[in-house]
Structure formats: structure tokens, C-alpha cells
Design an enzyme around this catalytic site. Structure first.
Site, short mmCIF file in Angstrom:
data_model
loop_
_atom_site.label_atom_id
_atom_site.label_comp_id
_atom_site.label_asym_id
_atom_site.label_seq_id
_atom_site.Cartn_x
_atom_site.Cartn_y
_atom_site.Cartn_z
N ALA A 66 1.50 -1.44 -2.43
CA ALA A 66 1.63 -2.55 -1.49
C ALA A 66 0.95 -2.16 -0.18
CB ALA A 66 3.11 -2.83 -1.25
N GLY A 105 3.21 -0.09 -5.77
CA GLY A 105 2.92 -1.41 -6.31
C GLY A 105 1.70 -1.42 -7.21
N GLU A 108 3.06 -0.45 -10.41
CA GLU A 108 3.92 -1.55 -10.89
C GLU A 108 3.06 -2.69 -11.47
OE1 GLU A 108 6.05 -1.57 -7.06
OE2 GLU A 108 7.88 -1.50 -8.25
N GLU A 128 7.51 5.35 -3.35
CA GLU A 128 8.19 4.52 -2.34
C GLU A 128 9.32 5.25 -1.63
OE1 GLU A 128 7.12 3.51 -5.24
OE2 GLU A 128 6.44 1.43 -5.19
N1 3HC Z 1 -0.97 0.35 2.71
C1 3HC Z 1 -1.73 0.27 3.82
N2 3HC Z 1 -2.58 1.22 4.22
C2 3HC Z 1 -2.68 2.31 3.46
C3 3HC Z 1 -1.93 2.47 2.29
C4 3HC Z 1 -1.05 1.44 1.91
N3 3HC Z 1 -0.30 1.51 0.79
N4 3HC Z 1 -2.23 3.68 1.75
C5 3HC Z 1 -3.15 4.24 2.55
N5 3HC Z 1 -3.41 3.42 3.58
C6 3HC Z 1 -4.39 3.64 4.66
C7 3HC Z 1 -4.04 4.85 5.52
O1 3HC Z 1 -3.16 4.47 6.56
C8 3HC Z 1 -5.40 5.26 6.03
O2 3HC Z 1 -5.74 4.39 7.09
P1 3HC Z 1 -6.64 4.92 8.31
O3 3HC Z 1 -7.91 5.41 7.69
O4 3HC Z 1 -6.78 3.73 9.17
O5 3HC Z 1 -5.84 6.03 8.94
C9 3HC Z 1 -6.34 4.93 4.86
O6 3HC Z 1 -5.62 4.00 4.03
C10 3HC Z 1 -6.69 6.12 4.01
O7 3HC Z 1 -5.50 6.79 3.64
P2 3HC Z 1 -5.39 8.38 3.64
O8 3HC Z 1 -5.98 8.93 4.89
O9 3HC Z 1 -3.97 8.69 3.34
O10 3HC Z 1 -6.33 8.73 2.42
P3 3HC Z 1 -6.18 9.89 1.34
O11 3HC Z 1 -7.36 9.77 0.47
O12 3HC Z 1 -5.86 11.18 2.01
O13 3HC Z 1 -4.87 9.51 0.48
C11 3HC Z 1 -3.43 8.07 -0.80
C12 3HC Z 1 -4.87 8.36 -0.31
C13 3HC Z 1 -2.94 9.20 -1.72
C14 3HC Z 1 -3.46 6.79 -1.54
C15 3HC Z 1 -2.49 8.01 0.42
O14 3HC Z 1 -3.06 7.12 1.38
C16 3HC Z 1 -1.11 7.49 0.13
O15 3HC Z 1 -0.27 8.24 -0.32
N6 3HC Z 1 -0.87 6.20 0.40
C17 3HC Z 1 0.44 5.60 0.29
C18 3HC Z 1 0.80 5.32 -1.12
C19 3HC Z 1 2.15 4.67 -1.17
O16 3HC Z 1 3.11 5.09 -0.54
N7 3HC Z 1 2.26 3.61 -1.96
C20 3HC Z 1 3.46 2.85 -2.07
C21 3HC Z 1 3.44 1.76 -1.08
S1 3HC Z 1 4.97 0.91 -0.98
C22 3HC Z 1 4.92 -0.13 -2.33
O17 3HC Z 1 3.99 -0.13 -3.07
C23 3HC Z 1 6.09 -1.04 -2.43
C24 3HC Z 1 6.18 -1.68 -3.75
O18 3HC Z 1 7.04 -0.95 -4.59
C25 3HC Z 1 6.66 -3.07 -3.64
#
Ligand code: 3HC
Ligand code: NAI
Length: 703
Positions: A66, A105, A108, A128
Site C-alpha cells: 500500500a 499489499g 496480498e 505491516e
Molecule cells: N508507500 C509509499 N512510499 C514508499 C513505500 C510504500 N509502501 N515503500 C517505499 N516507499 C518510498 C520510500 O519512502 C522512498 O521514498 P524517498 O525516495 O522519497 O525517500 C522510496 O520509496 C524508495 O524506498 P527505499 O529507499 O526504502 O528503497 P529500497 O530499495 O532501499 O527498499 C523496499 C525498497 C524494500 C520496498 C522498502 O522501501 C520497504 O520496505 N518499503 C515498505 C514496504 C512495506 O512496509 N509495505 C507494506 C505497506 S503497508 C500495506 O501494504 C498495508 C496493506 O496490508 C493494506
């Protein structure tokens, strides 16, 4: 190829439609992506020439989940649930083509497809929980149906990623392919040719049967997964929701998951953890330093001093695949340093934390020498010798003659002036502090200390090195204690005072443990060694009556079997010691202090508010760039509970006016003007916006 909208592409290849998300950097499922996916699915379903669908992504990864920036904002239709339901309900089989990191997501959505294939190096997970949430788009219901509730609860509570190989073995994916999109296309064609049934994950129940009949092994797995996660709300919600997967029907389980998600997403813990997610990334952005500043390439590293810190720092290089040379004063010290490194790897292998054979592979990247000419080809040299200014100055002056022009020269000093060290060279622009925390191969925080002359390129290179090592780098200014230790000093002062005024070590530690730190300050002191601070105090001519008295009795902490606590028979468990209690009472009496009962609330305030006050001073002086950097320092360097978001985030939750009022009270009550609230703290309190309203060093300077 046609564009459904700016975030989703659509094309057809024979009878197969390809729906591709194209939303850099990580294909997060923003509103545009969700709307594009529905429109693309409509197109595929309406086209009678299309018989199967592949869901893929452009760029560096399948969707990472997400769009976290949308949390806390009014929801916009279509929601992710609706998108997943549409994909799952499609009469045409859908194959997800996974690569990179398929997370949250994103996974998912893939679980809503009928099949999943993945590149060999793909990793998948539901992280998450790390954002204080549970998977909220069916993950807690569908994952257990594919891999079983025990494995699902372990994956969801830890947030750990699953490799393609493991995913194939446990049923998460249906195949490993060389090229994700091409492989998914081939898979789809085979499904059509073989008329393979396309069951929906929601309808599968074979992996739930055992837990339904006897939940004991699920409960055991759940207890194991949550045993070290005290204080956090999300892990318990994850367990509850996975349990629902086999105790409720699918729709009821999904509805309960949604309710739990909605509750967590508006809570303080998830807000705190999302704050840290972005803070960690923000910390890498340095005002005035644009993308044109590129880090230097690091192919060889050297570390001066193979002691406690030098050995750990060198391990970080080897772990990142970078050959490293340790330079020591003599052969004996060198052997001792390298042996300790080898032993540390061996212990990790023995514990199963590293695979067999790792020690030899990593040790092959080490070399050791006493000959400074071997430094000539190092791209970075980190000094970790004794904490003595004259020695460090000599070493940096000598480095001028031995390091190649342009090499990054860093000191791991924890207390000394980085500018004074840099000025011992003829190239202060290449010098900075890289302050690792002990144990250096484990602790994630890296304070990068910029001196007056440090160049942008040196900073960019140090950040890149930190990231390659898996650290969380935070750039800070040069001052006594930098950010972390400078704030810690405030807490340490209050620790000593609280003991003299009426508290006991175990009472203070209990309050801090309850707050969520993994250790109280006194148990921590015993672990780190009380003699370290004692030596620094002696050097600076300051005293701490109780700590000094303990050291004078040879009570240095765990290493001597006693400190603030006693550790019997090599135990690591702190046990309160009547001898120490008497020593504390005597110290109070000697200083004419009438002991009083001190409430847990007062202890908590005095353990945190003076530190928050120091954080404001640190911002006033421009030592930290932003409040969230300070939060990152305390989360990754000192065990501040991540679900409390760091000292500045926590201060805003408490309310700065309350903190200002309490600091004024303590400044008078304890008669320490140093506790009076900083000008910036007062003005941020008056603004009503708190630390979140801090707009930069210019604002601080004007206060
Ligand atoms: N939403 C919005 N922005 C995101 C994002 C997300 N899910 N994931 C990464 N970004 C953004 C970062 O903030 C960063 O922005 P910036 O360049 O402006 O600082 C950019 O994308 C690049 O991210 P990273 O610097 O972290 O890049 P890496 O290559 O080092 O890592 C990654 C990539 C492993 C995908 C890491 O970004 C990560 O772990 N992201 C989060 C993943 C996550 O937690 N997903 C679950 C989201 S909650 C969800 O899905 C709810 C659902 O169950 C309903
Ligand atoms: P240590 O005493 O364990 O190791 C220092 C090593 O430097 C010794 O092995 C010594 O032989 C070597 N050495 C001394 N002079 C040398 C020279 N001229 N050339 C090459 N090697 C030389 O010390 P420790 O704890 O590793 O500390 C090193 C530095 O790291 C200090 O500046 C300290 O303040 C800093 N630091 C220490 C932390 C800790 O928790 N121990 C945490 C963060 C920083």
C-alpha cells in the site's frame, strides 16, 4: 502497449493480457494504481480474445505494498480490497509475476491472483507489523490458506521476507522462473493448454484442517513469535487475525481483519512506526546536497586499531563483501584482533545465525598488517585506536603521507573534537567522524559527524558505506557527545540524582523497562562497564558519588560480577544487592540529603524530559538537521521503543507545554538551571505545533 493511466500499462500477447503496474520507485498501490488495475482488468475481461491474464510490474520490483503516504488520509475508491476481490473473482486465470521485494499489499494482491511465479532471487513478505499494523487486505486470511497458520503467524508477526525457494516449498508460489513476465506468460499458456483448474485462495482449506482440529501447535507458534514483543499492539492483532483464518469463515475473518487494521492505523503506535519509516529515509537527505553529489566507489577499506570497535567495524566491511585491512601496532595485537573476529563469526555460525562455512568466506576478505604502506590502496580508512587526542592527531598527520589522495578518512571517536582531528591533516575536507555503536557489527546506528571542512562528497560516501553495511546513517554536527551521547549524558545525570534523592536502581530500571526500553539505565551501565564513564569523569575532573564509589570498590558491572547489581555465578540477570542499597543510603546521608519516596511518574519524567530538552538545544545549534533525525538516533542506537517513535515524536504526544512546565518545576526543585527549558522548546510549545512544526536551523537561530 497502451497506457490505462499514468500508473498502469496494458498489452495483449496472443490470448494473454499483461497488466503492468508502472509506478516508481516501488510500485506502491496508490489510488492511481488501484484505479488503473480495475480499468485494465475490465479491458481484459471484456476482450473475448483474452483467455488468461498476467499481472506484472515495471521497474525494480513487484509492488512493495500500500502507499503508506495515503494512511491517515480520507480513503479513495477503489480500495485495495475491492481490487483484490475483482482479481480473485475473475473467470480468466490470473498469474502474478513476482520479482524484487513483493511486500504487504503487493503480496496480498498477488494472493488474490490464481497463480504466482517468481524470479529465483525474489523475496516476499507481509511487513505491516513493522509499521504497527497487520496485513489489512486479506493477507492474514489468504496466507494461512496457502502455507498453513503456523508458518503464516511466524511470517506475519516477524514481518520477515520469504525467499522464492522457501515460498515454492511451502506453497506460497507455484513456480520459479528465469524472467518473471515471460515465465508468467508461459505458465498462463500451460494453464490454458492443460485446462488446469484455477482455484481461488479464499476457497482453499486443506492447510487449515490441522489447526482447526487441534490449535495447540498454532498457539505454540504464536507464543514463540510474540515472546519478545512486549508493549506492542500490532503483533497480538496479527495473531488474533491469523487465528480467525481457521476459526471463522473467510468473509467473517476478512471483516475482522479490516476492523483490527482500522483500529491500529489510527493509533499512536502505528503513527510512531510510520514516522520512523519515513524518518529513516529522510535522514539520508542533506539540505544543499543534491543528486549531483555522488559517493566515491569503495573497493578496499582499512581500519586502524583491531580492538573492540575496530574488529566490529572491519566485520561490517567484510559482511558487505568489501576487502578490509586491519592495521595494528604489533603482531600480537593484530593476531588478537583477528582471532576475536573469527571467534565472533564462529559463534554466529554455531547459533545458526550464519550458514556453515561463513567464517572462512568472510575471513578471506581480511588482511592484517603493521605496515602503513599497505594503506595506499584503501578507498576508506577508519581509525578506531585508543580515545586519546594526541594519538589521534599523530595518526591523522601520518595518514596524509600514506593514504591515497581522495580517500575518505574517518574517526570512530565518541568524545573528541572531529575538527581538531581533521586539522591534523592537509585534507580536512576528506575527514569526518563515523561513530559506530558497540557491538559495531550488530548495532544499526551510524552517526556521521561532519566537521567544519567536510565535503559533500565525503558525507555522501560515508552514507553509502553505512547503507552498504546495513546501518542506518544519520548525519550530525560536531560537538561533545554528538547527538546520542550528548542526550544520554542528561539521563545519566538524573540517574545519579534519583539514587541520591531516594530511588533505587531496580526501581528506575523497572520504569524504563515498562516504558519499552529493552534495558534500564543501571543494568545497561553494568553491561557496558562502569569503569568507562569513571575514566572519562576522572579525565574531565567531574564526579558522580555513587558510580565513583562502586568503581572504587572494583564493581565495574557484569565483567567483575557486580556493579549496581550483583551477577552471581556468571549470571547475566541483574539481582538487587543490599550492599549497593547501603552504599546509596550512606551517600545520601553524607551529602545531607533527606531521602524521599519518588514516584514512577517523576522517574519517567526525569529520565526523558531533560533529554528532550537537550534535543531542542541540539536543534538550536544545528547539530541535528531535524527532530526526526534525533528520533532515528535513539531508536537505532539506544533502544528507544520504536512504537513510541523516538524522543521528539514522543514529546509531541505528551505535549510540549507539559514538558516545559515540568522542566521549569525541576529546574527550581533540584536547583539546576541546566534543566530550564531551552528557548526553542518553549517557542515550539507556544506555537502549538511541537517538534513536528520545526522548520529548520534558521528557525532555531531566530528563537
Ligand atoms: N508507500 C509509499 N512510499 C514508499 C513505500 C510504500 N509502501 N515503500 C517505499 N516507499 C518510498 C520510500 O519512502 C522512498 O521514498 P524517498 O525516495 O522519497 O525517500 C522510496 O520509496 C524508495 O524506498 P527505499 O529507499 O526504502 O528503497 P529500497 O530499495 O532501499 O527498499 C523496499 C525498497 C524494500 C520496498 C522498502 O522501501 C520497504 O520496505 N518499503 C515498505 C514496504 C512495506 O512496509 N509495505 C507494506 C505497506 S503497508 C500495506 O501494504 C498495508 C496493506 O496490508 C493494506
Ligand atoms: P580498544 O582499546 O578495544 O582498541 C583500541 C585498539 O587500537 C587496540 O587494539 C590498540 O592496540 C590499537 N592501537 C592503539 N594505537 C594504535 C596505532 N597507533 N595504530 C594502530 N592501532 C593502534 O578500544 P575501543 O573500545 O575499540 O575504542 C576505539 C575507539 O572507538 C575509541 O576512539 C573509542 O572512543 C571509540 N568508541 C568506542 C566505543 C565502545 O563502546 N568501546 C563506542 C564508540 C566509539
Amino acid at each position: 502497449m497502451s497506457k490505462i493511466n499514468p500508473a498502469v500499462d496494458y498489452e495483449t500477447h496472443g490470448g494473454i493480457a499483461l497488466i503492468a503496474i508502472d509506478s516508481p520507485p516501488v510500485n506502491a498501490l496508490s489510488h492511481a494504481v488501484r484505479a488503473g488495475l480495475i480499468a485494465a482488468l475490465d479491458a481484459a475481461e471484456q476482450d473475448s480474445a483474452v483467455h488468461a491474464i498476467v499481472l506484472g510490474c515495471r521497474g525494480r520490483t513487484f509492488s512493495a505494498g500500500a502507499d503508506i503516504t495515503e494512511f491517515g488520509k480520507p480513503p479513495r475508491e477503489p480500495g485495495l480490497h475491492a481490487v483484490i476481490e475483482r482479481f480473485e473473482a475473475s473467470a480468466k486465470p490470473i498469474v502474478a509475476a513476482l520479482f524484487g521485494t513483493t511486500l504487504g499489499g503487493g503480496l496480498e494482491l498477488a494472493l488474490g491472483c490464481h497463480f504466482r511465479v517468481a524470479a529465483a532471487d525474489a523475496r516476499m513478505g507481509l511487513p505491516e507489523v513493522k509499521l504497527g499494523l497487520l496485513p489489512g487486505a486479506g493477507g492474514t486470511q489468504r496466507l494461512p490458506r496457502l502455507i498453513g497458520p503456523e508458518a503464516a503467524v511466524a511470517a506475519i508477526v516477524s514481518g520477515k521476507m520469504i525467499s522464492a525457494k522457501a515460498g515454492l516449498a511451502d506453497g506460497l508460489i507455484d513456480g520459479i522462473v528465469a524472467d518473471p513476465i515471460q515465465g508468467a506468460m508461459d505458465f498462463a499458456r500451460a494453464v490454458l493448454a492443460n485446462k488446469t483448474p484455477s482455484p481461488r485462495v479464499r476457497d482453499r482449506s486443506e492447510k487449515l484442517a490441522a489447526a482447526k482440529a487441534d490449535p495447540a501447535s498454532f498457539e505454540k507458534a504464536a507464543a514463540e513469535a510474540t515472546k519478545r514483543l512486549k508493549g506492542m499492539e500490532a503483533p497480538a492483532a496479527c495473531v488474533q487475525s491469523v487465528r480467525n483464518a481457521f476459526t471463522l469463515d473467510f468473509d467473517a475473518g476478512l471483516a475482522a481483519e479490516r476492523d483490527l487494521f482500522m483500529k491500529l492505523v489510527v493509533g499512536d503506535q502505528s503513527r510512531a512506526q510510520r514516522h520512523i519509516f519515513f524518518a529513516e529515509r529522510e535522514a539520508q537527505k542533506i539540505p544543499g546536497m543534491g543528486p549531483e553529489v555522488k559517493p566515491a566507489k569503495i573497493t578496499r577499506a582499512a581500519v586502524l586499531g583491531g580492538g573492540t570497535m575496530g574488529g566490529g567495524i572491519a566485520m561490517n566491511f567484510a559482511n558487505a563483501g568489501i576487502p578490509v585491512t586491519i592495521v595494528e601496532t604489533d603482531a600480537a595485537a593484530l593476531t588478537c584482533g583477528l582471532d576475536r573476529v573469527r571467534e565472533t563469526y564462529d559463534i554466529s555460525v554455531k547459533r545458526g545465525a550464519l550458514p556453515e562455512g561463513t567464517t572462512e568466506k568472510r575471513m578471506a576478505l581480511f588482511s592484517g598488517t603493521t605496515d602503513w604502506s599497505k594503506l595506499a590502496d584503501a578507498d576508506v580508512i577508519i581509525e578506531a585506536v585508543f580515545e586519546e587526542m594526541e594519538l589521534k592527531k599523530q595518526i591523522f598527520a601520518k595518514l596524509d603521507a600514506h593514504a591515497r589522495p581522495g580517500a575518505l578518512l574517518a574517526t570512530n571517536t565518541s568524545t573528541l573534537d572531529v575538527d581538531a582531528i581533521a586539522n591534523a591533516t592537509k585534507r580536512p575536507h576528506d575527514v569526518l567522524g563515523m561513530h559506530f555503536f558497540s557491538p559495531a557489527n550488530v548495532m544499526k546506528l551510524l552517526e556521521i559527524v561532519r566537521g567544519k571542512a567536510t565535503s559533500h562528497q565525503a558525507i555522501a560516501t560515508a552514507i553509502a558505506i553505512g547503507k552498504a553495511m546495513g546501518k542506518v546513517p544519520v548525519v550530525v554536527g560536531n560537538c561533545d557527545g554528538f547527538v546520542g551521547n550528548r542526550m544520554l549524558a542528561r539521563r545519566t545525570t538524573e540517574c545519579e540524582r534519583l539514587l541520591l534523592e531516594g530511588a533505587l536502581p531496580h526501581q528506575v530500571d523497572a520504569v524504563i523497562l515498562k516504558f519499552g526500553f529493552p534495558m534500564g539505565p543501571f543494568a545497561m551501565g553494568d553491561l557496558a562497564g562502569l569503569d568507562v564513564g569513571w575514566r572519562i569523569r576522572k579525565h574531565r575532573g567531574v564526579t558522580a558519588p555513587i558510580s565513583d564509589a562502586l568503581c572504587e570498590q572494583g564493581r565495574f558491572g557484569q565483567k567483575t560480577g557486580s556493579g549496581y547489581y550483583v551477577y552471581e555465578n556468571g549470571s547475566r540477570t541483574p539481582t538487587p544487592d543490599p550492599v549497593v542499597e547501603k552504599l546509596i543510603m550512606d551517600s545520601s546521608a553524607k551529602l545531607g540529603i533527606t531521602r524521599r519516596a519518588i514516584s514512577d511518574q517523576e522517574i519517567l519524567e526525569r529520565m526523558t524530559y531533560p533529554m528532550i530538552n537537550e534535543a531542542a538545544r541540539i536543534l538550536e545549534e544545528g547539530i541535528a538537521i531535524r527532530p526526526s533525525d534525533i528520533d532515528v538516533v535513539w531508536i537505532y542506537g539506544y533502544g528507544w521503543p520504536v512504537w513510541r517513535g523516538g524522543p521528539c515524536f514522543h514529546a509531541d504526544l505528551v505535549g510540549l507545554p507539559t514538558i516545559v512546565e515540568r522542566l521549569e518545576h525541576y529546574a527550581t526543585a533540584i536547583n539546576d538551571p541546566g534543566l530550564a527549558p531551552a528557548a526553542l522548546l518553549k517557542s515550539l510549545a507556544a506555537s502549538g505545533k511541537g517538534f513536528a512544526g520545526f522548520t529548520g536551523h534558521a528557525q532555531a537561530a531566530a528563537e
